[in-house]
Write an enzyme that holds these catalytic residues in place. Structure first.
Site, PDB file in Angstrom:
ATOM      1  N   GLY A  30       0.843  -1.188  -0.142  1.00 49.49           N
ATOM      2  CA  GLY A  30      -0.074   0.092  -0.108  1.00 49.49           C
ATOM      3  C   GLY A  30       1.086   1.282  -0.005  1.00 49.49           C
ATOM      4  O   GLY A  30       2.080   1.230  -0.156  1.00 49.49           O
ATOM      5  N   LEU A  32       0.432   3.364  -2.178  1.00 46.65           N
ATOM      6  CA  LEU A  32       0.757   3.336  -3.611  1.00 46.65           C
ATOM      7  C   LEU A  32       1.377   4.231  -4.395  1.00 46.65           C
ATOM      8  O   LEU A  32       1.150   5.729  -4.119  1.00 46.65           O
ATOM      9  CB  LEU A  32      -0.226   2.901  -4.331  1.00 46.65           C
ATOM     10  CG  LEU A  32      -0.901   1.455  -3.897  1.00 46.65           C
ATOM     11  CD1 LEU A  32      -2.127   1.295  -4.758  1.00 46.65           C
ATOM     12  CD2 LEU A  32      -0.066   0.426  -3.961  1.00 46.65           C
ATOM     13  N   HIS A  33       2.447   4.205  -5.224  1.00 49.16           N
ATOM     14  CA  HIS A  33       3.282   5.351  -5.680  1.00 49.16           C
ATOM     15  C   HIS A  33       3.697   4.914  -7.309  1.00 49.16           C
ATOM     16  O   HIS A  33       3.203   3.629  -7.547  1.00 49.16           O
ATOM     17  CB  HIS A  33       4.284   5.761  -4.844  1.00 49.16           C
ATOM     18  CG  HIS A  33       5.525   4.606  -4.771  1.00 49.16           C
ATOM     19  ND1 HIS A  33       5.963   3.819  -5.529  1.00 49.16           N
ATOM     20  CD2 HIS A  33       5.650   3.912  -3.413  1.00 49.16           C
ATOM     21  CE1 HIS A  33       6.623   2.883  -4.935  1.00 49.16           C
ATOM     22  NE2 HIS A  33       6.427   2.976  -3.719  1.00 49.16           N
ATOM     23  N   HIS A  36       4.679   1.380  -8.048  1.00 49.38           N
ATOM     24  CA  HIS A  36       3.491   0.369  -7.936  1.00 49.38           C
ATOM     25  C   HIS A  36       3.114   0.346  -9.178  1.00 49.38           C
ATOM     26  O   HIS A  36       2.488  -0.720  -9.825  1.00 49.38           O
ATOM     27  CB  HIS A  36       2.550   0.480  -6.874  1.00 49.38           C
ATOM     28  CG  HIS A  36       3.325   0.345  -5.357  1.00 49.38           C
ATOM     29  ND1 HIS A  36       3.397   1.392  -4.583  1.00 49.38           N
ATOM     30  CD2 HIS A  36       3.913  -0.857  -4.675  1.00 49.38           C
ATOM     31  CE1 HIS A  36       3.929   0.975  -3.388  1.00 49.38           C
ATOM     32  NE2 HIS A  36       4.212  -0.024  -3.584  1.00 49.38           N
ATOM     33  N   GLY A 146       9.428  -5.292  -8.021  1.00 50.20           N
ATOM     34  CA  GLY A 146      10.261  -4.363  -8.393  1.00 50.20           C
ATOM     35  C   GLY A 146      11.617  -4.600  -8.267  1.00 50.20           C
ATOM     36  O   GLY A 146      12.062  -5.274  -7.342  1.00 50.20           O
ATOM     37  N   SER A 185       7.339   3.987  -0.682  1.00 51.99           N
ATOM     38  CA  SER A 185       6.358   4.546   0.544  1.00 51.99           C
ATOM     39  C   SER A 185       7.028   5.014   1.557  1.00 51.99           C
ATOM     40  O   SER A 185       6.339   6.176   2.072  1.00 51.99           O
ATOM     41  CB  SER A 185       5.565   3.277   0.804  1.00 51.99           C
ATOM     42  OG  SER A 185       5.004   2.592  -0.100  1.00 51.99           O
ATOM     43  N   ARG A 186       8.288   4.711   1.915  1.00 54.78           N
ATOM     44  CA  ARG A 186       9.100   5.185   2.929  1.00 54.78           C
ATOM     45  C   ARG A 186       9.549   6.658   2.752  1.00 54.78           C
ATOM     46  O   ARG A 186       9.908   7.338   3.788  1.00 54.78           O
ATOM     47  CB  ARG A 186      10.121   4.284   3.679  1.00 54.78           C
ATOM     48  CG  ARG A 186       9.788   3.043   3.989  1.00 54.78           C
ATOM     49  CD  ARG A 186      10.874   2.187   4.574  1.00 54.78           C
ATOM     50  NE  ARG A 186      10.515   1.541   5.592  1.00 54.78           N
ATOM     51  CZ  ARG A 186      10.320   0.070   5.220  1.00 54.78           C
ATOM     52  NH1 ARG A 186      10.587  -0.314   3.979  1.00 54.78           N
ATOM     53  NH2 ARG A 186       9.762  -0.926   5.875  1.00 54.78           N
TER      54      ARG A 186
HETATM   55  P1  AMP Z   1       5.902  -2.462  -1.331  1.00 52.13           P
HETATM   56  O1  AMP Z   1       4.799  -1.940  -1.299  1.00 52.13           O
HETATM   57  O2  AMP Z   1       7.045  -1.478  -1.069  1.00 52.13           O
HETATM   58  O3  AMP Z   1       6.139  -3.607  -0.783  1.00 52.13           O
HETATM   59  O4  AMP Z   1       6.356  -2.621  -2.880  1.00 52.13           O
HETATM   60  C1  AMP Z   1       5.634  -3.617  -3.642  1.00 52.13           C
HETATM   61  C2  AMP Z   1       6.261  -3.860  -4.954  1.00 52.13           C
HETATM   62  O5  AMP Z   1       6.766  -2.656  -5.661  1.00 52.13           O
HETATM   63  C3  AMP Z   1       7.534  -4.634  -4.646  1.00 52.13           C
HETATM   64  O6  AMP Z   1       7.662  -5.621  -5.654  1.00 52.13           O
HETATM   65  C4  AMP Z   1       8.731  -3.745  -4.887  1.00 52.13           C
HETATM   66  O7  AMP Z   1       9.924  -3.937  -5.274  1.00 52.13           O
HETATM   67  C5  AMP Z   1       8.026  -2.657  -5.967  1.00 52.13           C
HETATM   68  N1  AMP Z   1       8.350  -1.282  -5.994  1.00 52.13           N
HETATM   69  C6  AMP Z   1       8.442  -0.641  -4.930  1.00 52.13           C
HETATM   70  N2  AMP Z   1       9.168   0.574  -5.228  1.00 52.13           N
HETATM   71  C7  AMP Z   1       9.460   0.663  -6.531  1.00 52.13           C
HETATM   72  C8  AMP Z   1      10.043   1.399  -7.627  1.00 52.13           C
HETATM   73  N3  AMP Z   1      10.531   2.470  -7.008  1.00 52.13           N
HETATM   74  N4  AMP Z   1      10.293   1.022  -8.834  1.00 52.13           N
HETATM   75  C9  AMP Z   1       9.788  -0.348  -9.187  1.00 52.13           C
HETATM   76  N5  AMP Z   1       9.054  -1.120  -8.235  1.00 52.13           N
HETATM   77  C10 AMP Z   1       8.954  -0.825  -7.185  1.00 52.13           C
END
Ligand code: AMP
Length: 270
Positions: A30, A32-33, A36, A146, A185-186
């Protein structure tokens, strides 16, 4: 777009598609950016049905990490996901995913204990377990991860092969802000000053990439650039082979926030 908050609702949403449905799954926590979004849009281009999960998985956070302050905004996430062409969002509660008597965990040896796994004991056990649960629930043909979390993607790929999950793990290049910082997200947790300091992380990785291309030491080049930014505390800066590619990976602490990033030195992510 359908939103399922429970496993029953998810099953009801998936049932009409049949067992052989061409489903792509984008697992997320979540907030989301654009990172995602890159995953969701890739899934949209490649799959008949796009499912996106939103689950802030407590099992992958150690006590004292940032689970409590991790950003969350389900309403906004649902608007974004709908705009990206997602068909189905699965956003379960913690109780739904981990009932009180939950007792089964997946440990990926080796990869699970290095880099992020060494810095965050138990992290990848939580990641592997939740991913396997999501794969079993959604039964996707492909799952999208990602490059920013390259070790996580390699670990899930290892698990998928070891446990014969029969799904394809797709790796999507890192989406970055204009100044090079990987979207995360951080990033929302960073103060203005920490956000400015964080730019040194992609710059250091780029310096490492250039050094490697010139036959020099990538780690050394990245470390010396990071050392020039006193507001970041480097954790690791390492060249590692993951799933057939050679990466330069780094983790730093900016105030209370941990940031990770990487570049590919040999191989490609397309
Ligand atoms: P998270 O919500 O941070 O657990 O990320 C969910 C998915 O989005 C994971 O597969 C991450 O590697 C991918 N993701 C997060 N940030 C990025 C980014 N800047 N570019 C590409 N994929 C990302």
């Amino acid at each position: 777009m359908t939103t399922a908050r429970t496993i029953d609702e998810l099953r009801r949403a998936l049932a009409p598609l049949g067992a052989d449905a061409d489903v792509g799954l984008v697992p997320t926590m979540g907030a989301l950016h654009g990172g995602h979004e890159a995953l969701a849009r890739r899934a949209r281009a490649e799959c008949a049905v796009v499912a996106l999960s939103i689950f802030l998985n407590p099992a992958q956070f150690s006590p004292g990490e940032d689970l409590e302050r991790y950003p969350r905004d389900l309403e906004q996430d649902l608007l974004l996901a709908a705009g990206w062409g997602v068909d189905l969002v699965f956003a379960p509660t913690v109780e739904e995913m981990y009932p009180a008597d939950f007792a089964t965990w997946v440990d990926v040896e080796g990869l699970g204990g290095t880099l992020e796994g060494a810095a965050r004991p138990g992290h990848f056990r939580g990641v592997a377990t939740v991913c396997l649960k999501l794969f079993n629930l959604v039964r996707p043909r492909r799952a999208y991860f990602g490059q920013k979390d390259a070790q996580q993607a390699a670990l899930v790929e290892r698990m998928a092969r070891d446990l014969n999950l029969g799904l394809e793990i797709r790796l999507v290049p890192t989406a970055r802000d204009e100044d090079g910082l990987a979207l995360s997200s951080r990033n929302a947790l960073l103060s203005t000053e920490e956000r400015e300091a964080a730019r040194a992380l992609p710059r250091a990785l780029a310096a490492g990439e250039r050094a490697h291309a010139a036959g020099e030491d990538a780690e050394e080049a990245a470390r010396s650039l990071l050392a020039a930014e006193p507001r970041l505390r480097p954790d690791y800066v390492r060249v590692e082979r993951l799933d057939g590619r050679v990466y330069l990976l780094a983790a730093v602490q900016a105030g209370d926030t941990r940031l990770i990033d990487n570049v590919v030195l040999e191989g490609a992510v397309e």
